[in-house]
Design an enzyme around this catalytic site. Structure first.
Site, PDB file in Angstrom:
ATOM      1  N   HIS A 204       6.941 -18.766  -3.539  1.00  7.23           N
ATOM      2  CA  HIS A 204       6.402 -17.800  -4.505  1.00  7.23           C
ATOM      3  C   HIS A 204       7.025 -18.051  -5.887  1.00  7.23           C
ATOM      4  O   HIS A 204       7.743 -17.200  -6.435  1.00  7.23           O
ATOM      5  CB  HIS A 204       6.733 -16.397  -3.999  1.00  7.23           C
ATOM      6  CG  HIS A 204       5.905 -15.300  -4.582  1.00  7.23           C
ATOM      7  ND1 HIS A 204       5.703 -15.135  -5.933  1.00  7.23           N
ATOM      8  CD2 HIS A 204       5.234 -14.291  -3.971  1.00  7.23           C
ATOM      9  CE1 HIS A 204       4.962 -14.063  -6.135  1.00  7.23           C
ATOM     10  NE2 HIS A 204       4.656 -13.530  -4.954  1.00  7.23           N
ATOM     11  N   GLU A 302       2.063 -20.769  -6.940  1.00  6.78           N
ATOM     12  CA  GLU A 302       2.711 -20.829  -5.635  1.00  6.78           C
ATOM     13  C   GLU A 302       2.066 -21.868  -4.724  1.00  6.78           C
ATOM     14  O   GLU A 302       0.848 -21.882  -4.562  1.00  6.78           O
ATOM     15  CB  GLU A 302       2.635 -19.453  -4.970  1.00  6.78           C
ATOM     16  CG  GLU A 302       3.066 -18.313  -5.878  1.00  6.78           C
ATOM     17  CD  GLU A 302       2.664 -16.956  -5.331  1.00  6.78           C
ATOM     18  OE1 GLU A 302       2.638 -16.794  -4.085  1.00  6.78           O
ATOM     19  OE2 GLU A 302       2.376 -16.052  -6.144  1.00  6.78           O
TER      20      GLU A 302
END
Length: 331
Positions: A204, A302
């Site tokens: 992330h 991501e």
């Protein structure tokens, strides 16, 4: 201040991010962690290349330093890389001002893990890997005298806590290294159980930008994507027809079967290039006004395995990598 273009990097800049993220530690926590840090340095430290130190709220941090001047820092809690600096001192990653480091919640920023679940689902949001302590297994620095590449490997295995959420035995091995100015991340998930399992995952990654309106992501045109902006549980399926993804509002999109090379232009003439293997999808996220205090300063790009879950048989493994580089796009 966002990452500058290659041409600008000779100029000095204040470390604004470090100044605004102050540490809070109790005496008891500090003394315990100091002993742990000393033990880690004794066992795994490599002078000039790999060092362990006490981070915010007393949590252990591993620091990688390359001879070229680049550096990276990773908290063992969540195996979260929170800093990646160029030789100029420019910070590439972003940690949100509301991030906490006392282990009460996952670290909000840098490169948090999403494993063994990406997004909402049967277990807690984004799984459990980002809110557990990982264990150092090895460190190294390339013996090549011309270019020592510092590296650290950490592992996470099942526990009573994880088995209650995800009833599988596993070993996740995460390797973080610097190759010159590049940041290399590798995640390997090994099935140590006697039955197969499936999972989804992502890194992330938060990247600092000059301002979100000037940022853009390239390399995604023509792809099918899941737009989760209206309802993350029932996303709309769309096709990307833009040459570059730009930001004018809340953005949460999962691009399926994305190319191995994607770039985020940060608005200064520089871009962060992400070159991956194993990660089949790309997620682009900016919270816009849902996080008024910081949305203008970062964009998440991501690397993910989401559209089709990874399936691993007993004794086998799944591996994915990403190499992040700073490139000049000012011309």
């Amino acid at each position: 201040m966002a990452l500058r273009s290659v041409a600008m990097r000779g100029q000095a800049r204040p470390n604004v991010a470090a100044a605004r993220r102050s540490a809070v530690s109790s005496r008891r926590t500090v003394s315990v962690v100091a002993s742990s840090v000393a033990d880690l340095n004794k066992k795994f430290g490599i002078p000039g290349s790999v060092e362990f130190k006490e981070g915010k709220s007393g949590s252990p941090v591993v620091v990688l330093k390359h001879a070229c001047g680049a550096s990276a820092e990773m908290y063992l809690y969540g195996a979260c890389v929170t800093s990646w600096k160029q030789p100029s001192g420019d910070e590439v990653l972003y940690v949100r001002p509301d991030a906490v480091f006392d282990k009460s919640k996952p670290i909000s920023g840098g490169v948090p893990h999403c494993f063994p679940q990406f997004g909402p689902g049967a277990m807690q949001q984004h799984g459990f890997a980002r809110n557990l302590d990982w264990t150092v297994s090895t460190t190294s620095a390339d013996p090549n005298p011309d270019e020592k590449d510092p590296s650290v490997e950490v592992v996470l295995s099942e526990s009573d806590y994880t088995l209650k959420m995800w009833p599988h035995k596993f070993k996740a091995v995460y390797t973080v290294s610097l190759h010159g100015e590049q940041l290399n991340l590798q995640l390997r998930v090994i099935n140590t159980d006697d039955k197969p399992f499936d999972f989804t995952a992502a890194l992330h990654t938060y990247i600092e930008v000059l301002e979100i309106a000037k940022a853009k992501v390239t390399g995604l045109k023509g792809l099918t994507y899941l737009c989760k902006a209206k309802d993350p549980k029932v996303p709309e399926t769309k096709k990307e027809d833009r040459d570059a993804v730009v930001f004018s509002g809340y953005t949460d999109s999962v691009y399926l079967n994305s190319p191995a090379h994607v770039e985020l232009e940060v608005g200064t003439g520089a871009a962060v290039a992400l070159d991956s293997t194993g990660w089949e999808d790309t997620v682009v996220w900016n919270p816009h006004l849902t996080m008024k205090d910081c949305y203008n300063s970062f964009c998440c790009v991501e690397n993910a395995k989401f559209g089709k879950a990874a399936s691993v048989k007993p004794g086998e493994s799944w591996t994915a990598t990403v190499t992040m580089s700073v490139v000049d796009v000012s011309n």
